[in-house]
Design a protein around this motif. Structure first.
Motif, PDB file in Angstrom:
ATOM      1  N   PRO A 116       0.809  -1.226   0.000  1.00 41.79           N
ATOM      2  CA  PRO A 116       0.000   0.000   0.000  1.00 41.79           C
ATOM      3  C   PRO A 116       0.844   1.278   0.000  1.00 41.79           C
ATOM      4  O   PRO A 116       1.935   1.308   0.589  1.00 41.79           O
ATOM      5  CB  PRO A 116      -0.804  -0.113   1.301  1.00 41.79           C
ATOM      6  N   PRO A 117       0.351   2.330  -0.628  1.00 39.98           N
ATOM      7  CA  PRO A 117       1.035   3.630  -0.552  1.00 39.98           C
ATOM      8  C   PRO A 117       1.158   4.069   0.910  1.00 39.98           C
ATOM      9  O   PRO A 117       0.211   3.974   1.683  1.00 39.98           O
ATOM     10  CB  PRO A 117       0.095   4.569  -1.326  1.00 39.98           C
ATOM     11  N   GLY A 118       2.327   4.511   1.287  1.00 41.16           N
ATOM     12  CA  GLY A 118       2.591   4.867   2.675  1.00 41.16           C
ATOM     13  C   GLY A 118       3.395   3.806   3.405  1.00 41.16           C
ATOM     14  O   GLY A 118       3.963   4.076   4.467  1.00 41.16           O
TER      15      GLY A 118
ATOM     16  N   ALA B 282       8.536  -2.823   0.731  1.00 35.79           N
ATOM     17  CA  ALA B 282       8.098  -4.142   1.179  1.00 35.79           C
ATOM     18  C   ALA B 282       8.773  -4.520   2.487  1.00 35.79           C
ATOM     19  O   ALA B 282       8.163  -5.140   3.360  1.00 35.79           O
ATOM     20  CB  ALA B 282       8.408  -5.172   0.094  1.00 35.79           C
ATOM     21  N   GLN B 283      10.017  -4.135   2.652  1.00 36.23           N
ATOM     22  CA  GLN B 283      10.756  -4.457   3.880  1.00 36.23           C
ATOM     23  C   GLN B 283      10.181  -3.718   5.080  1.00 36.23           C
ATOM     24  O   GLN B 283      10.023  -4.292   6.158  1.00 36.23           O
ATOM     25  CB  GLN B 283      12.231  -4.112   3.710  1.00 36.23           C
ATOM     26  N   ASN B 284       9.844  -2.446   4.902  1.00 37.42           N
ATOM     27  CA  ASN B 284       9.271  -1.673   6.005  1.00 37.42           C
ATOM     28  C   ASN B 284       7.938  -2.249   6.442  1.00 37.42           C
ATOM     29  O   ASN B 284       7.657  -2.355   7.644  1.00 37.42           O
ATOM     30  CB  ASN B 284       9.096  -0.216   5.584  1.00 37.42           C
ATOM     31  N   LEU B 285       7.117  -2.644   5.478  1.00 40.12           N
ATOM     32  CA  LEU B 285       5.823  -3.236   5.815  1.00 40.12           C
ATOM     33  C   LEU B 285       6.018  -4.544   6.567  1.00 40.12           C
ATOM     34  O   LEU B 285       5.348  -4.794   7.581  1.00 40.12           O
ATOM     35  CB  LEU B 285       5.014  -3.465   4.540  1.00 40.12           C
ATOM     36  N   ALA B 286       6.947  -5.372   6.082  1.00 40.40           N
ATOM     37  CA  ALA B 286       7.178  -6.661   6.731  1.00 40.40           C
ATOM     38  C   ALA B 286       7.679  -6.507   8.157  1.00 40.40           C
ATOM     39  O   ALA B 286       7.323  -7.289   9.039  1.00 40.40           O
ATOM     40  CB  ALA B 286       8.179  -7.477   5.907  1.00 40.40           C
ATOM     41  N   GLN B 287       8.471  -5.482   8.414  1.00 41.47           N
ATOM     42  CA  GLN B 287       9.064  -5.288   9.731  1.00 41.47           C
ATOM     43  C   GLN B 287       8.085  -4.694  10.739  1.00 41.47           C
ATOM     44  O   GLN B 287       8.241  -4.911  11.946  1.00 41.47           O
ATOM     45  CB  GLN B 287      10.291  -4.398   9.623  1.00 41.47           C
ATOM     46  N   HIS B 288       7.095  -3.940  10.293  1.00 34.24           N
ATOM     47  CA  HIS B 288       6.239  -3.211  11.220  1.00 34.24           C
ATOM     48  C   HIS B 288       4.789  -3.708  11.272  1.00 34.24           C
ATOM     49  O   HIS B 288       4.069  -3.362  12.203  1.00 34.24           O
ATOM     50  CB  HIS B 288       6.225  -1.716  10.868  1.00 34.24           C
TER      51      HIS B 288
ATOM     52  N   GLN C 122      -0.193 -10.399   6.022  1.00 30.34           N
ATOM     53  CA  GLN C 122       0.007  -8.959   5.876  1.00 30.34           C
ATOM     54  C   GLN C 122      -0.665  -8.477   4.598  1.00 30.34           C
ATOM     55  O   GLN C 122      -0.901  -9.266   3.676  1.00 30.34           O
ATOM     56  CB  GLN C 122       1.504  -8.631   5.859  1.00 30.34           C
ATOM     57  N   PRO C 123      -0.986  -7.187   4.497  1.00 25.68           N
ATOM     58  CA  PRO C 123      -1.730  -6.713   3.321  1.00 25.68           C
ATOM     59  C   PRO C 123      -0.896  -6.708   2.055  1.00 25.68           C
ATOM     60  O   PRO C 123       0.263  -6.290   2.057  1.00 25.68           O
ATOM     61  CB  PRO C 123      -2.130  -5.285   3.721  1.00 25.68           C
ATOM     62  N   THR C 124      -1.495  -7.197   0.990  1.00 29.37           N
ATOM     63  CA  THR C 124      -0.922  -7.070  -0.341  1.00 29.37           C
ATOM     64  C   THR C 124      -2.021  -6.532  -1.246  1.00 29.37           C
ATOM     65  O   THR C 124      -3.198  -6.517  -0.873  1.00 29.37           O
ATOM     66  CB  THR C 124      -0.384  -8.424  -0.850  1.00 29.37           C
ATOM     67  N   MET C 125      -1.659  -6.083  -2.435  1.00 32.15           N
ATOM     68  CA  MET C 125      -2.615  -5.401  -3.312  1.00 32.15           C
ATOM     69  C   MET C 125      -2.816  -6.179  -4.605  1.00 32.15           C
ATOM     70  O   MET C 125      -1.897  -6.785  -5.135  1.00 32.15           O
ATOM     71  CB  MET C 125      -2.121  -3.990  -3.638  1.00 32.15           C
ATOM     72  N   SER C 126      -4.060  -6.141  -5.098  1.00 31.18           N
ATOM     73  CA  SER C 126      -4.373  -6.669  -6.414  1.00 31.18           C
ATOM     74  C   SER C 126      -5.638  -5.972  -6.886  1.00 31.18           C
ATOM     75  O   SER C 126      -6.436  -5.488  -6.075  1.00 31.18           O
ATOM     76  CB  SER C 126      -4.567  -8.185  -6.373  1.00 31.18           C
TER      77      SER C 126
ATOM     78  N   ILE D 105       4.043   3.222  -6.387  1.00 33.54           N
ATOM     79  CA  ILE D 105       4.150   1.910  -5.762  1.00 33.54           C
ATOM     80  C   ILE D 105       4.453   0.829  -6.792  1.00 33.54           C
ATOM     81  O   ILE D 105       4.750  -0.319  -6.439  1.00 33.54           O
ATOM     82  CB  ILE D 105       2.871   1.550  -4.995  1.00 33.54           C
ATOM     83  N   GLY D 106       4.360   1.179  -8.085  1.00 31.73           N
ATOM     84  CA  GLY D 106       4.619   0.226  -9.146  1.00 31.73           C
ATOM     85  C   GLY D 106       4.480   0.901 -10.497  1.00 31.73           C
ATOM     86  O   GLY D 106       4.328   2.124 -10.586  1.00 31.73           O
ATOM     87  N   HIS D 107       4.513   0.123 -11.562  1.00 33.78           N
ATOM     88  CA  HIS D 107       4.347   0.674 -12.904  1.00 33.78           C
ATOM     89  C   HIS D 107       3.575  -0.322 -13.759  1.00 33.78           C
ATOM     90  O   HIS D 107       3.651  -1.547 -13.558  1.00 33.78           O
ATOM     91  CB  HIS D 107       5.707   0.970 -13.549  1.00 33.78           C
ATOM     92  N   ALA D 108       2.828   0.198 -14.712  1.00 30.65           N
ATOM     93  CA  ALA D 108       1.996  -0.645 -15.572  1.00 30.65           C
ATOM     94  C   ALA D 108       2.839  -1.315 -16.655  1.00 30.65           C
ATOM     95  O   ALA D 108       3.794  -0.743 -17.174  1.00 30.65           O
ATOM     96  CB  ALA D 108       0.887   0.185 -16.201  1.00 30.65           C
TER      97      ALA D 108
END
Length: 503
Positions: free
Chosen positions: A338-340, A344-350, A377-381, A416-419
């Motif tokens: 998610p934006p913010g 990926a590492q920061n999300l996994a750690q916190h 943990q949250p992932t996006m699709s 957060i990514g590219h098309a």
């Protein structure tokens, strides 16, 4: 009186926390979001030292009130145990502390947190366990009821309710929630606070600070006749009535024992009063019994202070009644976060995988990960929606700081990514007809249409156009992927970035 106060405060906390996970409208988070932020482990992960210090201080002074009033999983155990207790009373007995088991689980939990084994943390952390149960099991039921009310309101020309898409999460997510709930129910029926005092790492950690609280339960040995009613009513199994001892590192200060003691031998007071064998104050009521109102008031105040101090049917056919084929998720080399979340590492750690952001996402973008490295943990699709540039719901309600708070002005500039375009799936290529959905709906203008045939006139009416992506402008919102009419796989999809960029 003590029991009623505790139950009232715990009920309010339980209702508030539950509504946070059920509120798909986002209206309650501004009022109740603090309830998630005062949970111990989320506050620790968010480096909210004020909340952590307040909880530890209150534990040192009053004992484990946190487990009785604030922790939703602890309150759930009380609900299950209390309901079963109406059928079978006085079923508890004193049992020695399972010290090896308790500290082994705590050690595993802390090691998992240190080395980043998220599955160990998310499965053991009590607030996250409760969140998964509500988001996976109760939220769909809540949404179904809401949709029935919306249907009834529509028939009465009212718009008091609006329908929402009921989405059952993956089978793995539901299975984890069901297994957790069954474990809690079985242990609560068999032993009250067994899970809290043998498995829960937060309970064990707080127990270290509550071994010698300033204020605690007391057995007056001169009044006690050894009937054992206090031990039989103690859901923490921490009262040794035969030896007139209480294991304070397991006591959750529920006050049940005080109300059950017919000899008025149970009381709550200062630690200096605990070792005395002399009679307490001779202040009596009209019936000649010792007045416990002052000590009752102290315990009630302690419980209240704890809560106050830490409070800083989607359509499946198109207009022509042709069946619509569901989209399938593309295989992304780098998962989207998610934006913010910064990376990926920061999300996994916190992230503690509490599911609050997932249940609050209004666009159906967030879902629990089934990968071991980021389990739950949250992932996006983007099969069900896309991440709208103006929406910041997940960053607003995250209690751990795994998704940092961002405004809508910043949200639209975070990449957060590219098309990525897939030629073999694109409708102008496969069907020979014009489309351009991706270009029309791109909120950042990152997609342009160019002729499929490089030698064709781009201004000619019958020239087939295909998309090209300016990756320096694309933010990875997924509007193109979601709105692409190609089925089952979109002709354009978003590949994630390990580290988010800001334009």
């Amino acid at each position: 009186m003590l029991r009623k106060i505790r139950i009232t405060l715990a009920t309010l906390m339980m209702i508030g926390i539950t509504l946070l996970f059920l509120d798909f409208t986002g209206t309650l988070h501004a009022w109740l979001g603090w309830m998630a932020k005062i949970q111990f482990w989320p506050a620790f992960f968010a480096v909210n030292l004020g909340v952590v210090a307040a909880i530890l201080l209150l534990t040192v002074v009053f004992g484990r009130i946190y487990c009785s009033v604030i922790c939703p999983l602890g309150i759930l155990q009380d609900i299950v145990s209390g309901t079963y207790g109406k059928l079978k009373k006085h079923r508890f007995r004193y049992s020695p502390e399972k010290r090896i088991l308790r500290y082994s689980v705590l050690l595993v939990f802390l090691l998992c947190a240190i080395v980043g084994v998220n599955i160990g943390v998310s499965l053991l952390e009590p607030y996250s366990s409760y969140g998964r149960m509500v988001a996976s099991l109760l939220l769909p039921v809540y949404e179904w009821v809401n949709n029935l009310l919306a249907l009834a309101a529509e028939r009465m020309d009212s718009y008091a309710f609006y329908s929402t898409d009921v989405w059952m999460r993956s089978g793995i997510t539901v299975a984890v929630a069901v297994i957790t709930l069954l474990v809690i129910i079985v242990l609560a029926i068999r032993g009250g606070r067994t899970y809290c005092n043998t498995i829960c790492p937060i309970g064990t950690l707080l127990g270290i600070f509550s071994r010698r609280p300033l204020l605690k339960m007391h057995i007056d040995m001169e009044k006690c006749n050894g009937c054992g009613l206090c031990a039989m009513s103690c859901k923490a199994s921490c009262i040794d009535a035969n030896n007139h001892k209480i294991d304070y590192n397991r006591c959750v200060v529920c006050g049940d024992c005080i109300g059950k003691c017919k000899q008025h031998a149970m009381s709550f007071g200062y630690a200096k009063d605990m070792t005395t064998k002399t009679k307490p104050s001779t202040t009596t009521g009209n019936d000649g019994q010792v007045d416990q109102s002052r000590r009752s008031f102290l315990l009630a105040t302690a419980i209240a202070t704890t809560a106050a101090a830490t409070a800083s049917a989607q359509s499946k056919v198109d207009g022509g009644l042709a069946e619509i084929e569901d989209k399938e998720a593309p295989k992304r080399e780098t998962p989207l976060t998610p934006p913010g979340s910064l990376s990926a590492q920061n999300l996994a750690q916190h992230c503690t995988a509490c599911q609050l952001c997932i249940s609050a996402c209004p666009n159906g973008v967030l879902r629990p990960s089934t990968e071991l490295g980021s389990f739950m943990q949250p992932t996006m699709s983007y099969e069900r929606g896309y991440c709208r540039p103006e929406c910041t719901r997940c960053s607003d309600i995250c209690p751990t700081g795994a998704i940092t708070k961002i405004g809508s002005h910043l949200k639209s500039s975070i990449q957060i990514g590219h098309a990525v375009w897939i030629k073999k799936n694109c409708i102008p290529v496969t069907d020979g007809v014009q489309c351009g959905n991706c270009e029309r709906h791109c909120p950042t203008g990152a997609i342009a249409m160019v002729p499929l045939d490089k030698n064709a006139d781009p201004e000619a009416k019958n020239t087939l156009l295909i998309p090209v992506v300016n990756s320096s402008v694309c933010i990875g919102c997924g509007a193109c992927e979601n709105l692409c009419p190609s089925r089952p796989l979109s002709a354009i999809y978003v590949e994630g970035h390990e580290v988010h960029n800001e334009k």
